[in-house]
Design a protein around this motif. Structure first.
Motif, PDB file in Angstrom:
ATOM      1  N   ASN A  58      -7.061   6.957  -0.378  1.00 43.75           N
ATOM      2  CA  ASN A  58      -7.737   6.122  -1.175  1.00 43.75           C
ATOM      3  C   ASN A  58      -7.023   5.395  -2.049  1.00 43.75           C
ATOM      4  OD1 ASN A  58     -10.406   5.350  -2.126  1.00 43.75           O
ATOM      5  ND2 ASN A  58     -10.269   6.929  -4.020  1.00 43.75           N
ATOM      6  N   TYR A  59      -7.611   4.235  -2.317  1.00 52.06           N
ATOM      7  CA  TYR A  59      -6.659   3.117  -2.990  1.00 52.06           C
ATOM      8  C   TYR A  59      -7.493   2.534  -4.019  1.00 52.06           C
ATOM      9  CZ  TYR A  59      -3.811   3.242   1.276  1.00 52.06           C
ATOM     10  OH  TYR A  59      -3.147   3.698   2.138  1.00 52.06           O
ATOM     11  N   ALA A  60      -6.728   1.972  -5.281  1.00 50.51           N
ATOM     12  CA  ALA A  60      -7.328   1.341  -6.255  1.00 50.51           C
ATOM     13  C   ALA A  60      -7.805  -0.181  -5.603  1.00 50.51           C
ATOM     14  CB  ALA A  60      -6.418   0.900  -7.250  1.00 50.51           C
ATOM     15  N   ASP A  61      -8.747  -0.556  -6.132  1.00 52.77           N
ATOM     16  CA  ASP A  61      -9.415  -2.015  -5.696  1.00 52.77           C
ATOM     17  C   ASP A  61      -8.372  -3.076  -5.709  1.00 52.77           C
ATOM     18  OD1 ASP A  61     -12.729  -1.424  -7.125  1.00 52.77           O
ATOM     19  OD2 ASP A  61     -11.737  -0.858  -5.286  1.00 52.77           O
ATOM     20  N   SER A  62      -7.439  -2.953  -6.498  1.00 52.77           N
ATOM     21  CA  SER A  62      -6.423  -3.848  -6.703  1.00 52.77           C
ATOM     22  C   SER A  62      -5.539  -4.050  -5.662  1.00 52.77           C
ATOM     23  CB  SER A  62      -5.714  -3.945  -8.053  1.00 52.77           C
ATOM     24  OG  SER A  62      -5.073  -2.585  -8.116  1.00 52.77           O
ATOM     25  N   VAL A  63      -5.218  -2.729  -4.720  1.00 53.23           N
ATOM     26  CA  VAL A  63      -4.290  -2.972  -3.658  1.00 53.23           C
ATOM     27  C   VAL A  63      -5.054  -2.645  -2.486  1.00 53.23           C
ATOM     28  CG1 VAL A  63      -2.489  -2.255  -5.416  1.00 53.23           C
ATOM     29  CG2 VAL A  63      -3.818  -0.625  -4.425  1.00 53.23           C
ATOM     30  N   LYS A  64      -6.541  -2.423  -2.480  1.00 57.03           N
ATOM     31  CA  LYS A  64      -6.995  -1.889  -1.224  1.00 57.03           C
ATOM     32  C   LYS A  64      -7.122  -2.948  -0.336  1.00 57.03           C
ATOM     33  CE  LYS A  64     -10.483   0.574  -2.117  1.00 57.03           C
ATOM     34  NZ  LYS A  64     -11.970   1.084  -2.621  1.00 57.03           N
ATOM     35  N   GLY A  65      -6.757  -2.693   1.107  1.00 60.16           N
ATOM     36  CA  GLY A  65      -6.359  -3.631   2.101  1.00 60.16           C
ATOM     37  C   GLY A  65      -5.174  -4.256   2.038  1.00 60.16           C
ATOM     38  N   ARG A  66      -4.418  -3.896   1.208  1.00 58.32           N
ATOM     39  CA  ARG A  66      -3.041  -4.512   1.224  1.00 58.32           C
ATOM     40  C   ARG A  66      -1.766  -3.444   1.093  1.00 58.32           C
ATOM     41  NH1 ARG A  66       0.069  -7.211  -3.381  1.00 58.32           N
ATOM     42  NH2 ARG A  66      -1.796  -6.473  -4.507  1.00 58.32           N
ATOM     43  N   MET A  82       4.199  -1.937   0.741  1.00 57.00           N
ATOM     44  CA  MET A  82       3.511  -3.059  -0.197  1.00 57.00           C
ATOM     45  C   MET A  82       3.653  -4.529   0.482  1.00 57.00           C
ATOM     46  SD  MET A  82       4.368  -1.330  -4.139  1.00 57.00           S
ATOM     47  CE  MET A  82       6.195  -2.139  -3.950  1.00 57.00           C
ATOM     48  N   PRO A  83       3.025  -4.830   1.214  1.00 54.75           N
ATOM     49  CA  PRO A  83       3.269  -6.206   1.651  1.00 54.75           C
ATOM     50  C   PRO A  83       2.630  -7.355   0.972  1.00 54.75           C
ATOM     51  CG  PRO A  83       1.429  -5.511   2.881  1.00 54.75           C
ATOM     52  CD  PRO A  83       1.937  -4.344   2.109  1.00 54.75           C
ATOM     53  N   ARG A  84       2.723  -8.514   1.009  1.00 57.05           N
ATOM     54  CA  ARG A  84       2.099  -9.455   0.292  1.00 57.05           C
ATOM     55  C   ARG A  84       2.191  -9.180  -1.145  1.00 57.05           C
ATOM     56  NH1 ARG A  84      -1.054  -8.212   4.458  1.00 57.05           N
ATOM     57  NH2 ARG A  84      -2.858  -7.681   3.150  1.00 57.05           N
ATOM     58  N   LEU A  85       3.220  -9.106  -1.823  1.00 55.37           N
ATOM     59  CA  LEU A  85       3.403  -8.589  -3.071  1.00 55.37           C
ATOM     60  C   LEU A  85       3.106  -9.763  -4.080  1.00 55.37           C
ATOM     61  CD1 LEU A  85       6.291  -6.550  -3.025  1.00 55.37           C
ATOM     62  CD2 LEU A  85       4.175  -5.547  -3.948  1.00 55.37           C
ATOM     63  N   LYS A  86       2.306  -9.600  -4.914  1.00 53.02           N
ATOM     64  CA  LYS A  86       1.820 -10.597  -6.249  1.00 53.02           C
ATOM     65  C   LYS A  86       2.555 -10.260  -7.665  1.00 53.02           C
ATOM     66  CE  LYS A  86      -2.674 -10.258  -4.242  1.00 53.02           C
ATOM     67  NZ  LYS A  86      -4.045 -10.207  -4.370  1.00 53.02           N
ATOM     68  N   PRO A  87       2.480 -11.245  -8.457  1.00 54.13           N
ATOM     69  CA  PRO A  87       3.444 -11.124  -9.641  1.00 54.13           C
ATOM     70  C   PRO A  87       2.533  -9.807 -10.433  1.00 54.13           C
ATOM     71  CG  PRO A  87       3.313 -13.319  -9.077  1.00 54.13           C
ATOM     72  CD  PRO A  87       2.479 -12.733  -8.129  1.00 54.13           C
ATOM     73  N   GLU A  88       1.385  -9.815 -10.432  1.00 55.86           N
ATOM     74  CA  GLU A  88       0.516  -8.677 -10.902  1.00 55.86           C
ATOM     75  C   GLU A  88       0.966  -7.302 -10.439  1.00 55.86           C
ATOM     76  OE1 GLU A  88      -0.744 -11.541  -9.602  1.00 55.86           O
ATOM     77  OE2 GLU A  88      -2.643 -11.281  -8.772  1.00 55.86           O
ATOM     78  N   ASP A  89       1.650  -7.318  -9.466  1.00 56.31           N
ATOM     79  CA  ASP A  89       2.022  -6.013  -8.897  1.00 56.31           C
ATOM     80  C   ASP A  89       3.200  -5.276  -9.419  1.00 56.31           C
ATOM     81  OD1 ASP A  89       1.231  -7.059  -5.587  1.00 56.31           O
ATOM     82  OD2 ASP A  89       0.106  -5.715  -6.697  1.00 56.31           O
ATOM     83  N   THR A  90       3.911  -6.214 -10.478  1.00 57.62           N
ATOM     84  CA  THR A  90       4.919  -5.935 -11.221  1.00 57.62           C
ATOM     85  C   THR A  90       4.859  -4.680 -12.208  1.00 57.62           C
ATOM     86  OG1 THR A  90       5.909  -8.053 -11.369  1.00 57.62           O
ATOM     87  CG2 THR A  90       6.685  -6.792 -13.037  1.00 57.62           C
ATOM     88  N   ALA A  91       5.617  -3.731 -12.013  1.00 58.71           N
ATOM     89  CA  ALA A  91       5.372  -2.427 -12.663  1.00 58.71           C
ATOM     90  C   ALA A  91       6.601  -1.302 -12.373  1.00 58.71           C
ATOM     91  CB  ALA A  91       4.022  -1.918 -12.523  1.00 58.71           C
ATOM     92  N   VAL A  92       6.351  -0.410 -13.020  1.00 52.30           N
ATOM     93  CA  VAL A  92       7.118   0.800 -12.688  1.00 52.30           C
ATOM     94  C   VAL A  92       6.470   1.817 -11.833  1.00 52.30           C
ATOM     95  CG1 VAL A  92       8.545   2.651 -13.262  1.00 52.30           C
ATOM     96  CG2 VAL A  92       8.832   0.761 -14.511  1.00 52.30           C
ATOM     97  N   TYR A  93       6.843   1.967 -10.673  1.00 50.85           N
ATOM     98  CA  TYR A  93       5.881   2.649  -9.848  1.00 50.85           C
ATOM     99  C   TYR A  93       6.518   4.186  -9.680  1.00 50.85           C
ATOM    100  CZ  TYR A  93       3.722  -1.381  -7.909  1.00 50.85           C
ATOM    101  OH  TYR A  93       2.832  -2.308  -7.840  1.00 50.85           O
ATOM    102  N   TYR A  94       5.289   5.198  -9.918  1.00 50.89           N
ATOM    103  CA  TYR A  94       5.599   6.558  -9.700  1.00 50.89           C
ATOM    104  C   TYR A  94       4.786   7.155  -8.614  1.00 50.89           C
ATOM    105  CZ  TYR A  94       6.880   5.514 -14.517  1.00 50.89           C
ATOM    106  OH  TYR A  94       7.482   5.049 -15.812  1.00 50.89           O
ATOM    107  N   CYS A  95       5.658   8.121  -8.243  1.00 50.45           N
ATOM    108  CA  CYS A  95       4.901   9.205  -7.102  1.00 50.45           C
ATOM    109  C   CYS A  95       4.707  10.459  -7.801  1.00 50.45           C
ATOM    110  CB  CYS A  95       5.710   9.493  -5.944  1.00 50.45           C
ATOM    111  SG  CYS A  95       7.449  10.216  -6.359  1.00 50.45           S
ATOM    112  N   ALA A  96       3.515  11.184  -7.410  1.00 57.15           N
ATOM    113  CA  ALA A  96       3.338  12.410  -8.125  1.00 57.15           C
ATOM    114  C   ALA A  96       2.435  13.299  -7.316  1.00 57.15           C
ATOM    115  CB  ALA A  96       2.189  12.103  -9.349  1.00 57.15           C
ATOM    116  N   ALA A  97       2.379  14.518  -7.532  1.00 56.91           N
ATOM    117  CA  ALA A  97       2.016  15.571  -6.711  1.00 56.91           C
ATOM    118  C   ALA A  97       0.832  16.547  -7.329  1.00 56.91           C
ATOM    119  CB  ALA A  97       3.139  16.624  -6.067  1.00 56.91           C
TER     120      ALA A  97
END
Length: 123
Positions: A58-66, A82-97
């Motif tokens: 399941n994906y957030a709407d902001s990244v769904k399909g991408r 993460m293909p076709r990156l956009k400036p609004e994708d700028t962030a620190v990314y975390y994985c979690a379990a």
């Protein structure tokens, strides 16, 4: 338990990155795995999750399909393509379990977190 995200970097809009998350100290196949991101000044935001078998995502709407999440049970790793990156994708990314498969979009519900990896997308 340790989770470690890697693969971030500074790229141009339209470029691609694949983040990896290695895990240790847990029975990987028993955990749902999530990806979150946090931009400066913002709350931690749900990106997506993958279930224990990899069959359900399941994906957030902001990244769904991408963006695409996958997992490799033989290596105890989870990935975020993460293909076709956009400036609004700028962030620190975390994985979690997370062991229990409920409220998987809520960061406070996750059991274990990795340190983040920075993704910067310039226009």
């Amino acid at each position: 338990v340790q989770l470690q995200a890697s693969g971030g970097g500074s790229v141009q809009a339209g470029d691609s990155l694949t983040l990896s998350c290695t895990t240790s100290g847990l029975v990987f196949r028993n955990y749902y795995m999530g990806w979150f991101r946090q931009a400066p000044g913002n709350d931690r935001e749900f990106v997506g999750y993958i279930d224990r078998t990899g069959a359900r995502k399941n994906y957030a709407d902001s990244v769904k399909g991408r963006f695409t999440i996958s997992r490799d049970t033989t290596k105890n790793m989870v990935f975020l393509q993460m293909p076709r990156l956009k400036p609004e994708d700028t962030a620190v990314y975390y994985c979690a379990a997370k062991y229990v498969g409920r409220r998987l979009s809520e960061p406070t519900e996750y059991d274990y977190w990795g340190q983040g990896t920075q993704v910067t997308v310039s226009s």
